[in-house]
Motif scaffolding. Structure first.
Motif, mmCIF file in Angstrom:
data_model
loop_
_atom_site.group_PDB
_atom_site.id
_atom_site.type_symbol
_atom_site.label_atom_id
_atom_site.label_comp_id
_atom_site.label_asym_id
_atom_site.label_seq_id
_atom_site.Cartn_x
_atom_site.Cartn_y
_atom_site.Cartn_z
ATOM 1 N N SER A 50 75.473 20.926 46.465
ATOM 2 C CA SER A 50 76.925 21.057 46.732
ATOM 3 C C SER A 50 77.474 19.863 47.571
ATOM 4 O O SER A 50 78.341 19.321 47.119
ATOM 5 C CB SER A 50 77.254 22.361 47.243
ATOM 6 O OG SER A 50 76.552 22.717 48.419
ATOM 7 N N MET A 51 76.970 19.816 48.644
ATOM 8 C CA MET A 51 77.266 18.560 49.622
ATOM 9 C C MET A 51 76.932 17.111 48.938
ATOM 10 O O MET A 51 77.915 16.250 49.070
ATOM 11 C CB MET A 51 76.519 18.695 51.054
ATOM 12 C CG MET A 51 76.911 17.871 51.979
ATOM 13 S SD MET A 51 78.715 17.612 52.191
ATOM 14 C CE MET A 51 78.611 19.004 53.736
ATOM 15 N N ARG A 52 76.003 17.232 48.346
ATOM 16 C CA ARG A 52 76.031 15.809 47.616
ATOM 17 C C ARG A 52 76.782 15.374 46.850
ATOM 18 O O ARG A 52 77.118 14.510 46.592
ATOM 19 C CB ARG A 52 74.274 15.841 46.789
ATOM 20 C CG ARG A 52 73.798 14.445 46.406
ATOM 21 C CD ARG A 52 72.187 14.327 45.935
ATOM 22 N NE ARG A 52 72.154 15.448 45.170
ATOM 23 C CZ ARG A 52 71.269 16.605 45.202
ATOM 24 N NH1 ARG A 52 70.628 16.618 46.468
ATOM 25 N NH2 ARG A 52 71.031 17.373 44.364
ATOM 26 N N LEU A 53 77.035 16.652 45.652
ATOM 27 C CA LEU A 53 78.132 16.347 44.822
ATOM 28 C C LEU A 53 79.641 16.075 45.563
ATOM 29 O O LEU A 53 80.317 15.121 45.142
ATOM 30 C CB LEU A 53 78.403 17.622 44.007
ATOM 31 C CG LEU A 53 79.730 17.844 43.089
ATOM 32 C CD1 LEU A 53 79.689 16.632 42.175
ATOM 33 C CD2 LEU A 53 79.763 19.141 42.646
ATOM 34 N N ALA A 54 79.753 16.689 46.778
ATOM 35 C CA ALA A 54 81.154 16.460 47.417
ATOM 36 C C ALA A 54 81.007 15.168 47.862
ATOM 37 O O ALA A 54 82.238 14.298 47.728
ATOM 38 C CB ALA A 54 81.163 17.568 48.278
ATOM 39 N N ILE A 55 80.174 14.532 48.423
ATOM 40 C CA ILE A 55 80.094 13.334 49.093
ATOM 41 C C ILE A 55 80.157 12.072 47.774
ATOM 42 O O ILE A 55 81.051 11.333 48.249
ATOM 43 C CB ILE A 55 78.646 12.997 49.881
ATOM 44 C CG1 ILE A 55 78.579 13.995 51.043
ATOM 45 C CG2 ILE A 55 78.668 11.557 50.210
ATOM 46 C CD1 ILE A 55 77.335 13.723 51.617
ATOM 47 N N ARG A 56 79.587 12.420 46.963
ATOM 48 C CA ARG A 56 79.668 11.362 45.776
ATOM 49 C C ARG A 56 81.077 11.330 45.341
ATOM 50 O O ARG A 56 81.522 10.205 45.022
ATOM 51 C CB ARG A 56 78.468 11.585 44.669
ATOM 52 C CG ARG A 56 77.245 11.646 45.092
ATOM 53 C CD ARG A 56 76.044 12.276 43.846
ATOM 54 N NE ARG A 56 75.012 11.864 44.384
ATOM 55 C CZ ARG A 56 73.612 12.371 43.530
ATOM 56 N NH1 ARG A 56 73.989 12.929 42.367
ATOM 57 N NH2 ARG A 56 72.573 12.185 43.453
ATOM 58 N N ALA A 57 81.638 12.587 45.016
ATOM 59 C CA ALA A 57 82.936 12.377 44.473
ATOM 60 C C ALA A 57 83.995 12.038 45.535
ATOM 61 O O ALA A 57 84.879 11.277 45.155
ATOM 62 C CB ALA A 57 83.267 13.986 44.005
ATOM 63 N N GLY A 58 83.691 12.349 46.592
ATOM 64 C CA GLY A 58 84.630 11.723 47.789
ATOM 65 C C GLY A 58 84.473 10.329 47.803
ATOM 66 O O GLY A 58 85.721 9.778 47.900
ATOM 67 N N PHE A 59 83.433 9.833 47.742
ATOM 68 C CA PHE A 59 83.550 8.410 47.766
ATOM 69 C C PHE A 59 83.979 7.430 46.724
ATOM 70 O O PHE A 59 84.605 6.563 46.498
ATOM 71 C CB PHE A 59 81.896 7.824 47.868
ATOM 72 C CG PHE A 59 81.611 7.646 49.581
ATOM 73 C CD1 PHE A 59 82.198 6.535 50.248
ATOM 74 C CD2 PHE A 59 80.796 8.331 49.858
ATOM 75 C CE1 PHE A 59 81.588 6.299 51.571
ATOM 76 C CE2 PHE A 59 80.375 8.415 51.235
ATOM 77 C CZ PHE A 59 80.820 7.257 52.060
ATOM 78 N N VAL A 60 83.904 8.318 45.481
ATOM 79 C CA VAL A 60 84.661 7.798 44.067
ATOM 80 C C VAL A 60 86.119 7.933 44.303
ATOM 81 O O VAL A 60 86.672 6.749 44.205
ATOM 82 C CB VAL A 60 83.943 8.782 42.942
ATOM 83 C CG1 VAL A 60 85.081 8.351 41.657
ATOM 84 C CG2 VAL A 60 82.672 8.531 42.704
#
Length: 239
Positions: free
Chosen positions: A139-149
């Motif tokens: 969940s955090m990995r997805l949030a970080i990736r999307a956040g950087f996008v």
């Protein structure tokens, strides 16, 4: 004192500067719009401060060597200070900060701000690449990736605004450059802060009793909702 702590203190100072200028805007009764509004040091101070603090936090999840992480954070913090400092300086001089070529000094400030923007793209781009190898729960990995996008979308829209202003300046129309400079402001503002909102949602979900699979599904919903918000802001910007 560690680089991380210094960066956090710098972030707090930038937010404080932004809030002070917001108070000046309110007390003075000035306009929220325009290239010389107190809005610029207010919003840039708060935005850069929040982003710096957030990047320090999420960078701990990225597979970076300690030395590289410290270097990137130090360069980013220094660049944040330069960007906010230049904008604040020009606000107190009551002249526009970006694409201002009216005097040699103003042109110098504008050039420094543009160069600082280029450094932001490089530093945050390196962190964004590392984000796709983040070491965290799904969940955090997805949030970080999307956040950087979304953050990179924000940087791209900022670069597009500067480029359009530069084109107008080079065509000999300085006043038009000020008028067209902010044509992507809505999408720029919304997309920049996905790196704060999405990881914060993932972090808050860890305090619930839900399992990781459910938290990941909820983060996916948040990512989709934020994507819709960015798309909506882009439509508003272009119309």
């Amino acid at each position: 004192m560690s680089v991380e702590r210094i960066c956090l203190l710098v972030g707090v100072a930038l937010i404080g500067s932004g809030l002070i200028h917001l108070a000046i805007l309110i007390i003075s009764g000035g306009s929220w719009e325009g290239p010389v509004s107190w809005r610029k040091p207010a919003t840039f101070g708060v935005s850069f401060g929040l982003t710096l603090i957030t990047v320090v936090w999420v960078s701990a999840y990225l597979p970076l060597r300690d030395r590289m992480r410290r270097i990137l954070l130090a360069v980013f913090a220094l660049d944040c200070c330069v960007e906010v400092g230049g904008i604040t300086l020009q606000a107190w001089r009551h002249v526009p900060s970006h694409v201002n070529r009216e005097t040699a000094f103003d042109s110098g400030v504008s050039t420094v701000l543009a160069a600082g923007g280029g450094i932001l793209v490089v530093v945050l781009g390196l962190l964004a690449v590392a984000a796709f190898r983040a070491r965290a729960a799904p969940s955090m990995r997805l949030a970080i990736r999307a956040g950087f996008v979304t953050l990179m979308i924000g940087l791209a829209s900022g670069a597009a605004m500067i480029a359009r202003g530069v084109v107008a300046v080079n065509a000999g129309d300085q006043q038009r450059a000020y008028q067209v400079l902010g044509f992507l402001k809505p999408v720029h503002g919304v997309s920049l802060h996905g790196i704060l909102v999405l990881p914060a949602i993932a972090w808050l979900l860890t305090f619930t009793s839900w399992d990781e699979a459910r938290r990941t599904r909820l983060v996916w919903l948040a990512v989709i909702a934020y994507g819709v918000a960015v798309a909506g802001a882009l439509i508003v910007s272009l119309t």
